[in-house]
Design an enzyme around this catalytic site. Structure first.
Site, short mmCIF file in Angstrom:
data_model
loop_
_atom_site.label_atom_id
_atom_site.label_comp_id
_atom_site.label_asym_id
_atom_site.label_seq_id
_atom_site.Cartn_x
_atom_site.Cartn_y
_atom_site.Cartn_z
CB SER A 185 -0.51 0.15 1.26
OG SER A 185 -1.61 1.19 0.85
CE1 TYR A 204 -3.65 -2.65 4.55
CE2 TYR A 204 -2.66 -0.48 4.19
CZ TYR A 204 -3.66 -1.59 3.47
OH TYR A 204 -3.26 -1.78 2.38
#
Length: 162
Positions: free
Chosen positions: A148, A161
């Site tokens: 990401s 995350y």
């Protein structure tokens, strides 16, 4: 437009998180190139829809495996399932992921463990298994680990995350 060489049906691509989103896009592209696909996702209904649509559009062999990859034994189970299919993975796309907007102090320990298992342990073990098979067969292969943008630009409440 660039012309692409079509792979033979004996070349296999394994895509995790393949039922929708970016994983589905990778599956679409690999199917267009003629790869046999093994699609993995924990969402069986959406995964079956993806299989039907990709098979109809591209006429390639597609196997699906409904599996939760956020478990200690997931990579071994997945690779055993691939072996039972008689497939040799030439392309591995590690795309499965989970997202959480919770502050890490408010994140349940189980969620932390599942995210680390999925994003780190399972991906690493799948890379190792696929690479070992590729070397053993004396062939070149391709491994793509999706990440990401938040890896480079962490945002509030995304520490785990990122």
């Amino acid at each position: 437009m660039k012309k692409h060489t079509i792979a033979t049906d004996s070349k296999t691509a394994l895509v995790t998180g393949a039922a929708h989103g970016i994983g589905r896009c990778y599956a679409e592209r690999l199917a267009a190139l003629g790869y046999r696909l093994i699609l993995v996702d924990r969402d069986g209904g959406t995964l079956d829809t993806a299989r039907q649509e990709l098979a109809a559009a591209h006429g390639v062999t597609i196997d699906t495996l409904v599996m939760d990859l956020a478990r200690m034994e997931a990579s071994e189970e997945l690779y055993a399932a691939v072996a039972r299919l008689g497939a040799e993975v030439e392309v591995l796309v590690n795309n499965a992921g989970v997202f959480s907007y919770l502050d890490i102090l408010a994140t349940p320990v189980e969620r932390i463990e599942r995210m680390i298992l999925l994003h780190d342990l399972t991906n690493t073990q799948l890379c190792r298994m696929a690479a070992a098979d590729m070397v053993r067969r004396g062939c070149r292969g391709h491994i793509l680990n999706m990440s990401s943008y938040s890896l480079w630009m962490p945002f509030p409440e995304l520490a785990l995350y990122s």
